[in-house]
Design an enzyme around this catalytic site. Structure first.
Site, PDB file in Angstrom:
ATOM      1  CE1 TYR A 183       9.647   1.790  47.021  1.00  0.00           C
ATOM      2  CE2 TYR A 183       9.266   4.372  47.724  1.00  0.00           C
ATOM      3  CZ  TYR A 183      10.145   3.045  47.612  1.00  0.00           C
ATOM      4  OH  TYR A 183      11.800   3.278  48.386  1.00  0.00           O
ATOM      5  NE  ARG A 194      18.847  -3.169  54.929  1.00  0.00           N
ATOM      6  CZ  ARG A 194      17.801  -2.133  54.806  1.00  0.00           C
ATOM      7  NH1 ARG A 194      16.833  -1.737  55.602  1.00  0.00           N
ATOM      8  NH2 ARG A 194      18.035  -1.360  53.745  1.00  0.00           N
ATOM      9  CE  LYS A 225      13.468   1.285  46.381  1.00  0.00           C
ATOM     10  NZ  LYS A 225      14.211   2.481  46.660  1.00  0.00           N
ATOM     11  CD  GLU A 234      16.023  -0.572  47.551  1.00  0.00           C
ATOM     12  OE1 GLU A 234      15.650  -0.387  48.460  1.00  0.00           O
ATOM     13  OE2 GLU A 234      16.463  -0.063  46.585  1.00  0.00           O
ATOM     14  CG  ASP A 235      15.155  -3.504  50.749  1.00  0.00           C
ATOM     15  OD1 ASP A 235      15.769  -2.674  51.258  1.00  0.00           O
ATOM     16  OD2 ASP A 235      13.459  -3.490  50.904  1.00  0.00           O
ATOM     17  CG  ASP A 268      17.182   3.888  47.087  1.00  0.00           C
ATOM     18  OD1 ASP A 268      16.964   5.256  46.805  1.00  0.00           O
ATOM     19  OD2 ASP A 268      16.170   3.336  47.314  1.00  0.00           O
ATOM     20  CG  ASP A 269      18.100   0.073  51.235  1.00  0.00           C
ATOM     21  OD1 ASP A 269      17.182   0.273  51.042  1.00  0.00           O
ATOM     22  OD2 ASP A 269      19.186  -0.713  50.469  1.00  0.00           O
ATOM     23  CG  ASN A 326       9.813   2.586  55.321  1.00  0.00           C
ATOM     24  OD1 ASN A 326       8.530   3.777  55.518  1.00  0.00           O
ATOM     25  ND2 ASN A 326      10.401   4.188  54.519  1.00  0.00           N
TER      26      ASN A 326
END
Length: 603
Positions: free
Chosen positions: A106, A159, A177, A249-250, A272-273, A446
């Site tokens: 991860y 992203r 994930k 996600e992203d 989640d972001d 990150n």
């Protein structure tokens, strides 16, 4: 007598496969751990060396080989290669040393792996759906071999962490994930489905890369994109049910919030972001209360990165108001802020309101600083609709840098989610230490290169008084006076696996933000006094399986108490029920117990 029989604790499962196909299937392969009877009955005799190994020996071999490697990408390739060959062993070694291996599978190594995905590609994992599949996505979903999927993690690759648009290379994120769904919360790996939506990429380097595996076209931003996502959501729930958890996600900043608003009341979904990051950051603030004695309702929070939505070619922030660092670094695109900052801010407000603060007063305790400066009413640059609740009347003087904003507003906490590198400068950190006895400093961007400051900088420049958390892991920091601090990693892995486990077991149809508030509170309660004394704001990652179970129990209790759960009958005791559903990495037996009994046992 039955007491004389050699009983086994292994679960016995049936398999139709025999011989080499059994060994080539990562879900059934046990390597040299197949017993003699299994080898004889399943056509494996002679296909393996004669030695019969335990899983312990296999895990030891893995750890010794891993210890010889220094390159993070090579570690990632080796670790994920184990997953492709022996699934149970993969999760066993991951759980054995989660604190060391989580940064490999991860953040931050998964980001590096995504940038090189086409170059290190071995075997496809997950489902790839492209814009060309419009009109028949259900048939594509039908190609996935599992019929009982409970959790889907989906990205469109726009992203990826702080790295930007990686297109189909972003598949590494859903894969990683879902590995944590299993390793951290015991969700059955066969019930997890990683998905990458390919609508092209605006990354010109990838469009010139001969190893790129996606569509060689600019990212489709037409209405066809929305139609594709709509069709995907319908296809997943048509096949697997309305209660199927779909984690976004992203996704790009301009899509993340609108998809959350669009789908949250229609599907069992979360981002989640936005929500996972918010919960883990709030948990850190709640844990900081134990050190400062200051309730969250009394904090003033200043965000670096405010949720600006970038469109088209406007990818580079104008952070020119920041003084140069000793090692100059070029500014980087702020890929993290929109989802992270606003998600955290809204959950902090929810926590303050729960503690008796009127919502408008709670919002006034949160300020944001973006690429245009302080977010405020009446400024020349447009304030996005998502930012408006945190756009306050301008202070007496307008700060022209983040450092000036710290001096003027005197925050008790600064939270960095700009994804633009070392913007918590030495003077910013020293000012925070001058204003507060125990300054709260969260550098959450990150990967590591995008962090607003390092743990060493934070602890050194605040003389060890800060309460620090980061998005990526940092080593222990030892100050000249001998004090040592272990920075808390505000890793979403503390939150989303436990939440997902509770949601799946409760058959939830819609996921409220209050679920993440409960998860944050549950996480902060797992922090022990010795952990806090070490400088941690989160429990050690080595305890993450237990932390996830505790979060799942807390969230399930909340869901049933508030009529949000649809699994009946309601388990009277949630904790034993949750633990009974946790998947284990122990090898299954393919030979019934009767064949394990001694041949000379009495009849």
């Amino acid at each position: 007598m039955l007491s004389r029989f050699r009983l086994t604790l292994q679960r016995c499962v049936h398999t139709r496969e025999k011989g080499k196909p059994l060994m080539l299937n990562p879900r059934t392969n046990k390597g040299m751990a197949f017993t003699l009877l299994e080898r004889q009955m399943l056509g494996l005799q002679g296909l393996l060396p004669p030695k019969i190994e335990t899983q312990d020996i296999q895990a030891l071999r893995f750890h010794k080989n891993m210890a010889k490697m220094s390159d993070p990408l090579q570690k990632y390739i080796y670790l994920m290669g184990i997953q492709e060959r022996n699934e149970k062993l993969f999760y066993r070694v991951l759980q054995d040393d989660i604190e060391r291996l989580l940064p490999v599978v991860y953040t931050p190594t998964v980001g590096l792996a995504c940038t090189q995905y086409g170059h290190i590609f071995r075997r496809p994992k997950g489902l790839f759906i492209s814009i060309s599949d419009r009109g028949h996505i259900r048939s594509v979903v039908n190609n996935w071999p599992e019929n009982d999927v409970k959790a889907v993690v989906v990205t469109d690759g726009e992203r990826i962490l702080g790295l930007g648009d990686l297109g189909v290379y972003g598949m590494g994120i859903p894969v990683g994930k879902l590995c944590l769904y299993t390793a951290c919360a015991g969700i059955h790996p066969h019930k997890c489905l990683p998905v990458c939506i390919d609508v092209g990429t605006d990354n010109t380097s990838l469009l010139k890369d001969p190893f790129y595996m996606g569509l060689y076209q600019k990212r489709d931003r037409s209405p066809a994109y929305d139609d594709l996502i709509d069709e995907f959501m319908e296809a997943i729930t048509d096949r697997y049910g309305q209660n199927t958890l779909i984690q976004f996600e992203d996704f790009g900043n301009h899509n993340a919030f609108r998809f959350l608003r669009k789908y949250r009341e229609k599907y069992c979904t979360f981002n989640d972001d936005i929500q996972g990051t918010a919960a883990v950051a709030l948990a850190g603030l709640l844990a900081a209360q134990k050190a400062t004695g200051k309730p969250i309702a009394e904090h003033k929070v200043l965000f670096l990165g405010a949720g600006e939505v970038l469109q088209g070619g406007d990818r580079v922030p104008k952070w020119g108001c920041f003084p140069p660092l000793s090692t100059p670094q070029p500014p980087s695109p702020p890929h993290n802020p929109p989802q992270a900052a606003l998600g955290i801010a809204n959950l902090i407000v929810m926590a303050m309101v729960e503690n008796g603060v009127p919502v408008e007063d709670a919002r006034r305790r949160i300020w944001m600083y973006d690429k245009h400066g302080l977010v405020r009413q009446g400024r020349e640059e447009k304030v996005d609709s998502n930012q408006e609740p945190f756009a306050h009347p301008a202070p007496d003087s307008i700060p022209h840098s983040f450092e000036e904003a710290v001096t003027l507003l005197k925050p008790s906490a600064i939270i960095g989610v700009a994804g633009a590198g070392r913007l918590f400068t030495p003077s910013v950190l020293q000012k925070m230490a001058a204003i507060n006895d125990r300054p709260i400093i969260f550098a959450l961007s990150n990967p590591t290169a995008k962090a607003e400051c390092t743990a060493e900088e934070a602890y050194t420049l605040t003389e060890g008084r800060c309460l620090f958390a980061s998005g990526s892991p940092f080593d222990v920091v030892t100050l000249p006076d001998g004090r040592s601090f272990k920075a808390g990693q505000g890793n979403n892995a503390y939150i989303f696996p436990g939440v997902a486990l509770a949601v799946i077991l409760s058959s939830v149809r819609h996921i409220s933000d209050r679920v993440f508030l409960e998860a944050a509170k549950a996480l902060s309660e797992q922090l022990s006094p010795p952990d806090l004394a070490q400088g941690r704001l989160y429990p050690p990652l080595s305890h993450i399986r237990e932390v996830s179970v505790c979060i799942a129990v807390r969230v399930m209790e909340f869901l049933y108490a508030n009529g949000m759960a649809f699994h009946y009958p309601e388990p009277p005791e949630k904790e034993p029920y949750v633990r009974s559903k946790v998947w284990t990495s122990q090898y299954d037996s393919f030979v019934p117990d009767v064949y394990q009994w001694p041949r000379n046992a009495p009849s």
